[in-house]
Design a protein around this motif. Structure first.
Motif, mmCIF file in Angstrom:
data_model
loop_
_atom_site.group_PDB
_atom_site.id
_atom_site.type_symbol
_atom_site.label_atom_id
_atom_site.label_comp_id
_atom_site.label_asym_id
_atom_site.label_seq_id
_atom_site.Cartn_x
_atom_site.Cartn_y
_atom_site.Cartn_z
ATOM 1 N N TYR A 156 -4.630 16.232 20.060
ATOM 2 C CA TYR A 156 -3.763 15.311 19.306
ATOM 3 C C TYR A 156 -2.446 14.969 19.996
ATOM 4 O O TYR A 156 -1.613 14.304 19.420
ATOM 5 N N TYR B 186 -2.555 10.694 21.497
ATOM 6 C CA TYR B 186 -2.980 9.443 20.875
ATOM 7 C C TYR B 186 -1.844 8.629 20.257
ATOM 8 O O TYR B 186 -1.983 7.440 20.007
ATOM 9 N N GLU B 187 -0.712 9.258 20.033
ATOM 10 C CA GLU B 187 0.410 8.489 19.482
ATOM 11 C C GLU B 187 1.102 7.666 20.554
ATOM 12 O O GLU B 187 1.992 6.878 20.248
ATOM 13 N N GLU C 292 11.001 3.368 16.646
ATOM 14 C CA GLU C 292 10.241 2.879 15.491
ATOM 15 C C GLU C 292 10.090 3.959 14.435
ATOM 16 O O GLU C 292 10.178 3.692 13.241
ATOM 17 N N GLN D 277 4.619 -0.240 -2.989
ATOM 18 C CA GLN D 277 3.417 0.268 -2.330
ATOM 19 C C GLN D 277 3.745 1.327 -1.276
ATOM 20 O O GLN D 277 2.909 2.151 -0.945
ATOM 21 N N TYR E 130 0.227 -6.845 -2.131
ATOM 22 C CA TYR E 130 0.996 -5.598 -2.160
ATOM 23 C C TYR E 130 2.473 -5.919 -2.372
ATOM 24 O O TYR E 130 2.973 -6.915 -1.851
ATOM 25 N N ARG F 52 3.558 -2.284 9.563
ATOM 26 C CA ARG F 52 3.300 -1.598 10.831
ATOM 27 C C ARG F 52 1.940 -0.893 10.816
ATOM 28 O O ARG F 52 1.251 -0.846 11.827
ATOM 29 N N GLU F 53 1.581 -0.328 9.670
ATOM 30 C CA GLU F 53 0.313 0.408 9.561
ATOM 31 C C GLU F 53 -0.339 0.151 8.208
ATOM 32 O O GLU F 53 -0.496 1.081 7.410
ATOM 33 N N PRO F 54 -0.706 -1.103 7.936
ATOM 34 C CA PRO F 54 -1.172 -1.414 6.577
ATOM 35 C C PRO F 54 -2.354 -0.563 6.114
ATOM 36 O O PRO F 54 -2.418 -0.178 4.946
ATOM 37 N N GLU F 55 -3.253 -0.250 7.035
ATOM 38 C CA GLU F 55 -4.457 0.494 6.627
ATOM 39 C C GLU F 55 -4.090 1.832 5.991
ATOM 40 O O GLU F 55 -4.822 2.373 5.168
ATOM 41 N N LYS F 56 -2.977 2.368 6.387
ATOM 42 C CA LYS F 56 -2.573 3.661 5.832
ATOM 43 C C LYS F 56 -2.130 3.523 4.378
ATOM 44 O O LYS F 56 -2.497 4.324 3.528
ATOM 45 N N ILE G 262 -2.575 0.961 2.169
ATOM 46 C CA ILE G 262 -3.400 0.333 1.131
ATOM 47 C C ILE G 262 -4.146 1.389 0.327
ATOM 48 O O ILE G 262 -4.655 1.129 -0.744
ATOM 49 N N GLN G 263 -4.183 2.620 0.840
ATOM 50 C CA GLN G 263 -4.887 3.690 0.130
ATOM 51 C C GLN G 263 -3.978 4.448 -0.825
ATOM 52 O O GLN G 263 -4.402 5.426 -1.445
ATOM 53 N N ALA G 264 -2.709 4.059 -0.898
ATOM 54 C CA ALA G 264 -1.755 4.818 -1.708
ATOM 55 C C ALA G 264 -2.239 4.931 -3.157
ATOM 56 O O ALA G 264 -2.663 3.937 -3.755
ATOM 57 N N TRP G 265 -2.155 6.128 -3.694
ATOM 58 C CA TRP G 265 -2.452 6.340 -5.113
ATOM 59 C C TRP G 265 -1.153 6.080 -5.863
ATOM 60 O O TRP G 265 -0.207 6.864 -5.770
#
Lengths: 505, 118
Positions: A38, A41-42, A262, A402, A431, A444-448, A450-453
């Motif tokens: 790990y 990858y960042e 960032e 969101q 959103y 910056r990271e929408p995929e992260k 959109i899963q917010a509960w």
């Protein structure tokens, strides 16, 4: 015959080397990339892990001794507090609202930080980092435990403390802190260090722990002061670890600068939003107040934060993007959030109240440019509604952000009469956000995200809008744990018990 | 950059309309009326007539404001997604183009009892 043997003692430098650097061996049958999958990858480039300097040169054996001693002192004081009915020494039971929010929203965050540090301690490839993260992981779990212990005594006498773990997972204001830590734990190891080492330890710890513990002391809560002291001595070490990590990233490769910047932009804003809860505590929830949120921000935000960014400027780091918007919000955020906490008090596991005239005079003195102009008229109207027997409850539930998950209570940076409505559409889905800062984080990271509960929409998805079912699910006793402080069991009991303790009636 | 990850990252939006049991969310707020701490979240079937949204939940929710009784609903200026927009009171939310999680804003110039004098 006994032989006299010279007792061999290692010097500190050798001991430190043996107990840290010598723990790192060269792998022979796996590659380093396999062992540490790990670290790359960042996008961070690290050329030499040995350049990581341990800020405190602390080894595990010394660490155990310090921490064990602190634990002994802590529990001795907590026992004394319990046995001497320390819960009657607080100013009044309104103060406990701040503690309830802290226990429900922040203590689980300490536990989350523990899990995160245990993980990144394994994921970082340098021994110095691994040892430092391991210690911090143990600190964080200790903080969660000592906080829960310090506050558990109040649970015997007052409402709203009993289900903090359910509250943590299910109630709307706790999801603000939870989403902060979930976001950090779902990030890579270097981003995690910025989230916790920079945002939590620098931005939040100072503004959370210092005024919070002073507030506890001013209001007679020695149990909380005790855990505060016990935790605060670790925090200096944590802040240094965070800063060390930032400097390490920046010194290893110039390509790391934009990535780090960032993250600083993102985590400053996320941390600042969590502070919304703290601002309300300082300005409204302490019966005996220490300083206003504005005053705390001047010291810990402007002065301390400013010094940090001046220090980092030589690496090319600039103050976070949301810094100016944060400054513009200072005179408004506590008032805007407290109005929300009051009108949604049926959905909280703590009490709220209409500020008294004396409280409002204090607020007007501390916020001369904003309180009388914007907030006193609203409170006066709410007071009128309560006096008429129709106290204001907002059953509309609230649109949530969101990203930070706070209700969208904040106004435009340059227009305090207009709510800030930001929205975006991603893959056909809408959103909403409370600010440019939160929308930037999402984009910056929408995929992260959109899963917010989000607790309010979830109420309609999971309980079909049935507030009673929701209360049962979050272990919230209607009229017991929530609602107005005036007339509550907490208020009644505190006054009665204190009366018994201080008179012969 | 959709997300920084070690492999393909697939996320499913949590608040899709399909999860709301035949209903949808509508957000409504009243500009410059900040007695209401945040926009209201209302959950209704998309076939609800716009008039019912106004006569039912919306009028009840705005009633604690001292200006509520004075609203002339025919003269309210509306914004949808921050753009000027005119509703058809007799048409459904869906026919009015009000999608899931749309934000409506009401503007009532001249009504601002609790707002600071300019």
């Amino acid at each position: 015959m006994d032989m006299k043997v010279d007792k061999k003692k290692l010097n500190l430098k050798d001991k430190y080397k043996l107990l840290t650097r010598d723990l790192g061996w060269e792998p022979s049958y796996h590659s380093k990339d396999e062992i540490y999958p790990y670290v790359k990858y960042e996008g961070l480039k690290v050329h030499d892990w040995d350049k990581w300097e341990d800020p405190f040169r602390l080894t595990m054996d010394a660490y155990w001794k310090y921490q064990a001693e602190k634990e002994r002192k802590f529990y001795a004081i907590i026992d004394a507090h319990t046995q001497n009915n320390g819960h009657l020494n607080i100013t009044d039971a309104r103060y406990l609202t701040a503690l309830k929010i802290f226990l429900q929203a922040i203590s689980p965050g300490e536990y989350a930080a523990h899990r995160g540090f245990a993980r990144v301690g394994r994921e970082f490839a340098g021994v110095g980092t691994q040892v430092a993260c391991q210690m911090q992981a143990i600190d964080e779990i200790r903080h969660a435990q000592t906080q829960i212990h310090a506050m558990s005594n109040y649970n015997r006498y007052y409402n709203g403390f009993h289900a903090f773990a359910d509250a943590r997972d299910r109630i709307w204001y706790t999801s603000v802190a939870r989403s902060f830590f979930d976001d950090a734990m779902a990030a890579g190891p270097f981003e995690f260090m910025i989230a916790i080492g920079f945002s939590f330890e620098y931005v939040l710890t100072n503004l959370l722990f210092v005024p919070f513990m002073s507030g506890a002391a001013y209001n007679g809560d020695m149990a909380t002061v005790t855990f505060g002291f016990s935790a605060q001595s670790d925090e200096a070490r944590h802040m240094t670890l965070g800063l060390e990590c930032i400097k390490f990233m920046l010194e290893q490769d110039p390509d790391n600068l934009p990535i780090v910047q960032e993250w600083i932009d993102k985590w400053f804003w996320r941390g600042f939003r969590v502070l919304g809860l703290v601002s309300t505590m300082m300005d409204y929830m302490l019966p005996k107040r220490v300083m206003s949120w504005r005053e705390a921000w001047e010291i810990y935000g402007v002065e301390n934060g400013g010094a940090l960014f001046r220090d980092l400027a030589r690496y090319g780091i600039r103050p976070p993007k949301g810094w100016d918007d944060a400054e513009k919000a200072i005179d408004h955020m506590s008032h805007q959030l407290m109005l929300g906490l009051y009108q949604w008090s049926f959905g909280t596991a703590f009490h709220s109240w209409i500020p008294s005239d004396e409280d409002m005079d204090w607020l007007s003195a501390k916020y001369p440019a904003t309180f009388d102009k914007h907030y006193r008229p609203r409170w006066n109207h709410i007071k009128k509604l309560a006096a008429a027997g129709t106290p204001y409850k907002n059953f509309g539930l609230a649109k949530l952000c969101q990203c930070c998950q706070l209700p969208i209570v904040f106004t435009e940076p340059d227009d305090p009469t207009m709510l800030c409505n930001r929205e975006t559409t991603y893959k056909g889905e809408k959103y909403h956000f409370c600010s440019d800062g939160c929308r930037d984080v999402f984009e910056r990271e929408p995929e992260k995200y959109i899963q917010a509960w989000l607790p309010m929409p979830a109420l309609f998805q999971e309980q079909q809008g049935d507030i009673g079912a929701w209360m049962a699910w979050v272990s919230l006793g209607d009229g017991v744990d929530n609602g107005d402080y005036a007339g509550s069991a907490d208020q009644r009991n505190f006054q009665q018990w204190r009366g018994l303790a201080t008179s012969n009636q | 950059m959709p997300v920084t990850a070690i492999k393909e990252y697939v996320a499913v939006p949590r608040d899709q309309v399909a999860n709301f049991h035949g209903k949808q969310l509508v957000y409504v707020s009243w500009d410059r009326h900040l007695l209401f701490a945040a926009p209201f979240l209302i959950c209704l079937p998309p076939e609800t007539p716009f008039r019912e949204l106004v006569e039912g939940p919306l009028k009840a929710l705005v009633s604690p404001d001292p200006d509520a009784a004075a609203i002339d609903w025919q003269r309210v200026e509306w914004l949808k997604s921050n753009q000027p927009w005119t509703p058809d009171f007799d048409a459904s939310l869906a026919a009015n183009g009000i999608g899931h999680k749309d934000q409506l804003r009401m503007c009532t110039a001249g009504l601002n009892s609790l707002a600071p004098a300019a």
